[in-house]
Write an enzyme that holds these catalytic residues in place. Structure first.
Site, PDB file in Angstrom:
ATOM      1  N   GLU A 147      26.519   0.532 -57.000  1.00 27.84           N
ATOM      2  CA  GLU A 147      27.041   1.289 -55.854  1.00 27.84           C
ATOM      3  C   GLU A 147      28.498   1.623 -56.087  1.00 27.84           C
ATOM      4  O   GLU A 147      29.245   0.796 -56.604  1.00 27.84           O
ATOM      5  CB  GLU A 147      26.973   0.434 -54.574  1.00 27.84           C
ATOM      6  CG  GLU A 147      25.593  -0.031 -54.222  1.00 27.84           C
ATOM      7  CD  GLU A 147      25.615  -1.226 -53.252  1.00 27.84           C
ATOM      8  OE1 GLU A 147      26.612  -1.432 -52.539  1.00 27.84           O
ATOM      9  OE2 GLU A 147      24.621  -1.972 -53.239  1.00 27.84           O
ATOM     10  N   LYS A 199      32.238   1.582 -55.309  1.00 30.67           N
ATOM     11  CA  LYS A 199      32.998   0.650 -54.477  1.00 30.67           C
ATOM     12  C   LYS A 199      33.960   1.468 -53.612  1.00 30.67           C
ATOM     13  O   LYS A 199      34.985   1.961 -54.076  1.00 30.67           O
ATOM     14  CB  LYS A 199      33.766  -0.349 -55.347  1.00 30.67           C
ATOM     15  CG  LYS A 199      34.442  -1.437 -54.545  1.00 30.67           C
ATOM     16  CD  LYS A 199      34.922  -2.564 -55.454  1.00 30.67           C
ATOM     17  CE  LYS A 199      35.508  -3.698 -54.642  1.00 30.67           C
ATOM     18  NZ  LYS A 199      36.708  -3.297 -53.879  1.00 30.67           N
ATOM     19  N   ASP A 256      36.726   2.575 -51.092  1.00 34.39           N
ATOM     20  CA  ASP A 256      38.046   1.990 -50.876  1.00 34.39           C
ATOM     21  C   ASP A 256      38.393   2.065 -49.392  1.00 34.39           C
ATOM     22  O   ASP A 256      39.099   2.953 -48.938  1.00 34.39           O
ATOM     23  CB  ASP A 256      39.076   2.744 -51.725  1.00 34.39           C
ATOM     24  CG  ASP A 256      40.320   1.925 -51.942  1.00 34.39           C
ATOM     25  OD1 ASP A 256      40.346   0.756 -51.502  1.00 34.39           O
ATOM     26  OD2 ASP A 256      41.270   2.451 -52.538  1.00 34.39           O
ATOM     27  N   TYR A 294      26.431  -1.534 -46.927  1.00 35.21           N
ATOM     28  CA  TYR A 294      26.212  -1.993 -48.294  1.00 35.21           C
ATOM     29  C   TYR A 294      25.419  -3.291 -48.413  1.00 35.21           C
ATOM     30  O   TYR A 294      25.058  -3.677 -49.516  1.00 35.21           O
ATOM     31  CB  TYR A 294      27.503  -2.060 -49.093  1.00 35.21           C
ATOM     32  CG  TYR A 294      28.535  -3.075 -48.644  1.00 35.21           C
ATOM     33  CD1 TYR A 294      28.275  -4.442 -48.694  1.00 35.21           C
ATOM     34  CD2 TYR A 294      29.784  -2.657 -48.205  1.00 35.21           C
ATOM     35  CE1 TYR A 294      29.220  -5.364 -48.296  1.00 35.21           C
ATOM     36  CE2 TYR A 294      30.740  -3.573 -47.806  1.00 35.21           C
ATOM     37  CZ  TYR A 294      30.444  -4.925 -47.860  1.00 35.21           C
ATOM     38  OH  TYR A 294      31.374  -5.837 -47.467  1.00 35.21           O
ATOM     39  N   LYS A 310      36.389  -2.578 -61.814  1.00 31.62           N
ATOM     40  CA  LYS A 310      37.461  -1.746 -61.271  1.00 31.62           C
ATOM     41  C   LYS A 310      37.759  -0.548 -62.167  1.00 31.62           C
ATOM     42  O   LYS A 310      37.696  -0.651 -63.383  1.00 31.62           O
ATOM     43  CB  LYS A 310      38.731  -2.588 -61.104  1.00 31.62           C
ATOM     44  CG  LYS A 310      38.638  -3.655 -60.024  1.00 31.62           C
ATOM     45  CD  LYS A 310      38.464  -2.998 -58.665  1.00 31.62           C
ATOM     46  CE  LYS A 310      38.726  -3.938 -57.507  1.00 31.62           C
ATOM     47  NZ  LYS A 310      40.110  -4.243 -57.247  1.00 31.62           N
ATOM     48  N   CYS A 358      74.071  25.935 -56.888  1.00 27.04           N
ATOM     49  CA  CYS A 358      72.902  25.890 -57.777  1.00 27.04           C
ATOM     50  C   CYS A 358      73.254  25.144 -59.060  1.00 27.04           C
ATOM     51  O   CYS A 358      74.238  25.494 -59.724  1.00 27.04           O
ATOM     52  CB  CYS A 358      72.444  27.307 -58.099  1.00 27.04           C
ATOM     53  SG  CYS A 358      71.157  27.344 -59.377  1.00 27.04           S
ATOM     54  N   CYS A 366      73.063  27.997 -62.085  1.00 22.62           N
ATOM     55  CA  CYS A 366      73.952  29.162 -62.199  1.00 22.62           C
ATOM     56  C   CYS A 366      75.210  29.032 -61.348  1.00 22.62           C
ATOM     57  O   CYS A 366      76.088  29.887 -61.421  1.00 22.62           O
ATOM     58  CB  CYS A 366      73.199  30.438 -61.842  1.00 22.62           C
ATOM     59  SG  CYS A 366      72.814  30.569 -60.089  1.00 22.62           S
ATOM     60  N   CYS A 374      68.688  28.574 -54.167  1.00 22.77           N
ATOM     61  CA  CYS A 374      69.797  29.200 -54.878  1.00 22.77           C
ATOM     62  C   CYS A 374      69.805  30.661 -54.470  1.00 22.77           C
ATOM     63  O   CYS A 374      68.753  31.301 -54.414  1.00 22.77           O
ATOM     64  CB  CYS A 374      69.561  29.067 -56.381  1.00 22.77           C
ATOM     65  SG  CYS A 374      70.481  30.253 -57.365  1.00 22.77           S
ATOM     66  N   CYS A 384      70.407  34.047 -61.798  1.00 22.48           N
ATOM     67  CA  CYS A 384      70.214  32.635 -62.099  1.00 22.48           C
ATOM     68  C   CYS A 384      69.190  32.507 -63.234  1.00 22.48           C
ATOM     69  O   CYS A 384      68.059  32.975 -63.118  1.00 22.48           O
ATOM     70  CB  CYS A 384      69.714  31.895 -60.857  1.00 22.48           C
ATOM     71  SG  CYS A 384      69.275  30.175 -61.179  1.00 22.48           S
TER      72      CYS A 384
HETATM   73  O1  D41 Z   1      31.738  -0.326 -51.309  1.00 20.41           O
HETATM   74  C1  D41 Z   1      32.230  -1.443 -51.183  1.00 20.41           C
HETATM   75  N1  D41 Z   1      33.519  -1.579 -50.970  1.00 20.41           N
HETATM   76  C2  D41 Z   1      31.385  -2.661 -51.293  1.00 20.41           C
HETATM   77  C3  D41 Z   1      31.924  -3.892 -50.984  1.00 20.41           C
HETATM   78  C4  D41 Z   1      30.022  -2.585 -51.700  1.00 20.41           C
HETATM   79  N2  D41 Z   1      29.436  -1.396 -51.998  1.00 20.41           N
HETATM   80  N3  D41 Z   1      29.283  -3.711 -51.777  1.00 20.41           N
HETATM   81  C5  D41 Z   1      29.816  -4.924 -51.480  1.00 20.41           C
HETATM   82  N4  D41 Z   1      29.023  -6.007 -51.568  1.00 20.41           N
HETATM   83  C6  D41 Z   1      29.496  -7.202 -51.279  1.00 20.41           C
HETATM   84  C7  D41 Z   1      28.568  -8.366 -51.390  1.00 20.41           C
HETATM   85  C8  D41 Z   1      27.959  -8.393 -52.764  1.00 20.41           C
HETATM   86  C9  D41 Z   1      29.302  -9.653 -51.154  1.00 20.41           C
HETATM   87  C10 D41 Z   1      27.482  -8.216 -50.367  1.00 20.41           C
HETATM   88  C11 D41 Z   1      31.169  -5.058 -51.061  1.00 20.41           C
HETATM   89  C12 D41 Z   1      31.624  -6.361 -50.755  1.00 20.41           C
HETATM   90  N5  D41 Z   1      30.763  -7.413 -50.882  1.00 20.41           N
HETATM   91  C13 D41 Z   1      32.973  -6.685 -50.301  1.00 20.41           C
HETATM   92  N6  D41 Z   1      33.822  -5.891 -49.717  1.00 20.41           N
HETATM   93  C14 D41 Z   1      34.948  -6.564 -49.452  1.00 20.41           C
HETATM   94  C15 D41 Z   1      34.802  -7.821 -49.869  1.00 20.41           C
HETATM   95  C16 D41 Z   1      33.559  -7.921 -50.403  1.00 20.41           C
END
Ligand code: D41
Length: 679
Positions: free
Chosen positions: A117, A119, A121, A229, A318, A412, A415, A430, A436
């Protein structure tokens, strides 16, 4: 009480169900089924019924999303089941290690199936449903307990007030992420800036700030999205045996889930997914900071369990950070084409968003004031995709003793001409014009650029040399370079062949188009589209040059400010001399076929172009449509007359279909061009 049939309680309940269906299609499925106006009309009908019968109001009525302020702020609530955190992996190797570890712990050689999935933010949240109704929304907090922000959560349209099922679990706790899509974030910041309010550093901070509001009316006005999620806890329902299946069920019940989530096999599948998503990252409509990989089989998850506060069966990979801290070494001032003086921060080089950054624009005086930045300050730099690096924040706590305020130059820096700042504008300029050197260089670069006079082989470096050696003092001089062969040959990296090629492309560029010529002149606020609109409207250069501001504002999309810039430009003797010089030097264009903008075949029509085309780029299609008088917009709305949809057209196509907007494919648009002789 006497009741009309369409004013009955049954009618109201049906209306609620219908509105919730529309909302689910729009917010969760990204697939609107009715135009906004229909939703609005039925919503108002519901409001009217509820106003007449306040005792009928249902908890899942869409009118009930925005309530009153909670009396005592946000209460602290202990999570039924702790909200776990995630271990991190920063490279392929640690992802392989993760996969190996899992196999070892399970004592299995079989390939593991993972659910991948994006992640998101944002901020993690837990939602509790009892008998299918939302009872509470709590922030993750420290994982054990968080704040009860139910009244704010309810304002988010992707949070169902009731599960879409007749047989819901007795208790269901859904975990998910609340985030702010990029577009909504930018709009919010634009509005904040216009009203002189503080802007947010990034979408994540904006989402956090919005959820922390004590007044749900404010949260309701913020474009937040909730994406589920995981299932945190259930009673009275047999969970599917796979995490992925569980999320599909949540989606059925009314939650948004990420459409990029995918099941893959083994570490290899995880790494391929990383490749795929890295390439998509910039184009996504929301920020992600990595990928979460989860063992898909729930039985295996339970077998693996967790250590400390993180599950052994999940890991977050990450992406390279898009924000980093560095120090401002100096602040320089650059002079642009229109004389705008732009402060630029020279930075201690820092690796961010995949490249080393050593400069960042500070835009203007107001931006410096907004950031409160000083020379030698430590700052947060953000570089996302191809977007130019931005200074997003000053770390005031780290300000060194030798920090000094920024002093804007009084003349300026290139110039020495006076500078001016028009009241109400942030930009300092300017006043030197083409005297210039900096303005001259930038004007020439614009003049020769691809969408203007399109002179091949006349690059930035060469222009700088030509100006520095006084060979070119105005755009007209470019067309006299054939008399300066010897000087050209003496320049860096200029052999016989390159000089010949350059002179040939200068000669070829004399045959141009009216709109390109106008755009090339670099009149303030006259971009490609405006140049096109002006040249469609005016028969020829003479009538355009003679036009007063009242006439100019009659042109579509030309407002009083643009009209003023155009008018002033053509009044200036120096500009008139340059234009005369260019025409004398042999710059020509064909008269427009149609002299009357009203007579253009697609006049008054709005087109949107989307997807991939095989014979043209989207820009070329846009260009041709505009030459036929159409207006080309970036997004589909009820005002769109026609969508040109190439391959992989996506959400714009869905929206056009929902709004009953005409759609044509590539063959259709080619036929259209042929019909009107625009090929
Ligand atoms: O999209 C996310 N930020 C995301 C966070 C995600 N797609 N899945 C997540 N799954 C978990 C577990 C595996 C613990 C159910 C998470 C997070 N945790 C999570 N977000 C912040 C702390 C943990």
């Amino acid at each position: 009480m006497s009741q009309q049939s369409d004013f009955s309680r049954e009618h109201m309940l049906a209306l609620i169900e219908k509105l919730n269906d529309y909302s689910y299609a729009y917010h969760v499925k990204d697939d609107p089924v009715v135009p906004d106006a229909v939703y609005d009309r039925e919503y108002r009908a519901l409001q009217a019924i509820e106003a007449a019968h306040p005792d009928w109001i249902e908890v899942d009525s869409p009118t009930q999303r925005v309530g009153e302020k909670p009396d005592n702020g946000f209460a602290n609530v202990t999570h039924t089941v702790p909200m776990l955190s995630l271990d991190n992996a920063f490279d392929d190797e640690s992802l392989n290690d993760f996969d190996q570890r899992i196999k070892k712990l399970l004592g299995k050689e079989d390939t593991i199936t993972y659910c991948c999935e994006p992640k998101l933010d944002g901020l993690a949240i837990s939602l509790r449903y009892e008998k299918g109704s939302l009872v509470r929304g709590v922030t993750r907090g420290d994982g054990l307990s968080g704040e009860d922000i139910t009244s704010n959560i309810k304002t988010i349209h992707t949070v169902p007030m009731k599960l879409r099922t007749v047989s819901p679990p007795d208790v269901l706790e859904v975990r998910g992420e609340i985030y702010m899509p990029k577009e909504g974030f930018e709009k919010l910041n634009r509005q904040a800036a216009e009203q002189g309010e503080k802007t947010f550093v990034n979408p994540r901070n904006a989402a956090a700030g919005s959820l922390r509001q004590l007044d749900p009316k404010i949260t309701a006005a913020r474009p937040l999205v909730m994406c589920a999620y995981s299932i945190g806890y259930v009673e009275g329902w047999q969970q599917p045996s796979s995490h992925y299946e569980g999320l599909l069920q949540l989606n059925e019940w009314g939650f948004r889930t990420n459409d990029l989530m995918q099941k893959v096999e083994g570490a290899e599948g995880c790494i391929d997914y990383y490749e795929m998503l890295s390439n998509k990252r910039e184009a996504l409509s929301y920020d992600i900071d990595g990928i979460v990989y989860k063992v898909d089989t729930i039985a295996l998850q339970n077998q693996l369990g967790f250590i400390a506060r993180a599950p052994r069966w999940a890991i977050a990979r990450k992406f390279p950070a898009q924000e980093e801290m560095t120090q401002v070494l100096e602040i320089d001032f650059q002079v642009g084409r229109t004389g705008a003086i732009t402060p630029v921060a020279r930075l201690e080089p820092v690796f961010v968003g995949g490249v080393t950054v050593s400069n960042a624009t500070l835009h203007n005086k107001d931006e410096i004031a907004r950031l409160g930045v000083q020379v030698k300050d430590f700052v947060v730099i953000r570089r996302a995709g191809d977007v130019i690096p931005q200074v997003v924040q000053v770390i005031k706590d780290k300000r060194p003793d030798n920090a000094t305020p920024v002093v804007f130059p009084a003349v300026c820096p290139v110039c020495g001409s006076d500078v001016e700042q028009v009241e109400g504008e942030a930009v300092v300029r300017c006043t030197g014009g083409l005297v210039c050197g900096a303005q001259l260089k930038e004007s020439l670069k614009h003049f020769v650029s691809r969408k203007a006079m399109d002179i091949d082989g006349l690059g930035d470096k060469l222009i700088e040399q030509l100006v520095d050696q006084s060979l070119v003092k105005t755009p007209v001089d470019i067309f006299c370079l054939s008399e300066k062969r010897d000087e050209l040959l003496a320049m860096e990296r200029m052999g016989q062949k390159s000089v010949d090629n350059l002179l040939a492309s200068i000669e070829a560029a004399k045959q141009t188009q009216f709109n390109r010529f106008l755009y090339a002149l670099g009149i303030r606020e006259v971009g490609e589209a405006t140049a096109r609109a002006l040249t469609n409207y005016f028969k020829d250069l003479d009538s355009l040059m003679a036009a007063d501001t009242e006439t100019l504002v009659e042109v579509e999309d030309v407002g009083p400010i643009v009209a003023q810039h155009v008018h002033i430009f053509f009044e200036q003797a120096a500009n008139r001399a340059t234009i005369a010089g260019l025409l004398d030097a042999g710059v020509v264009w064909q008269k427009q076929k149609s002299l009357d903008a009203d007579a253009l075949p697609l006049n008054g029509k709005t087109y949107v172009v989307t997807g991939t085309l095989s014979q043209f780029s989207r820009d070329q299609v846009k260009d041709k449509l505009q030459s036929l008088g159409a207006k080309v917009s970036g997004s589909v709305s009820a005002k769109t007359d026609c969508l040109v949809a190439g391959e992989k057209a996506g959400s714009k196509l869905a929206k056009a279909q929902a709004l009953n907007v005409a759609v044509i494919d590539e063959a259709g648009v080619i036929a259209l061009f042929e019909e009107h002789g625009a090929n």
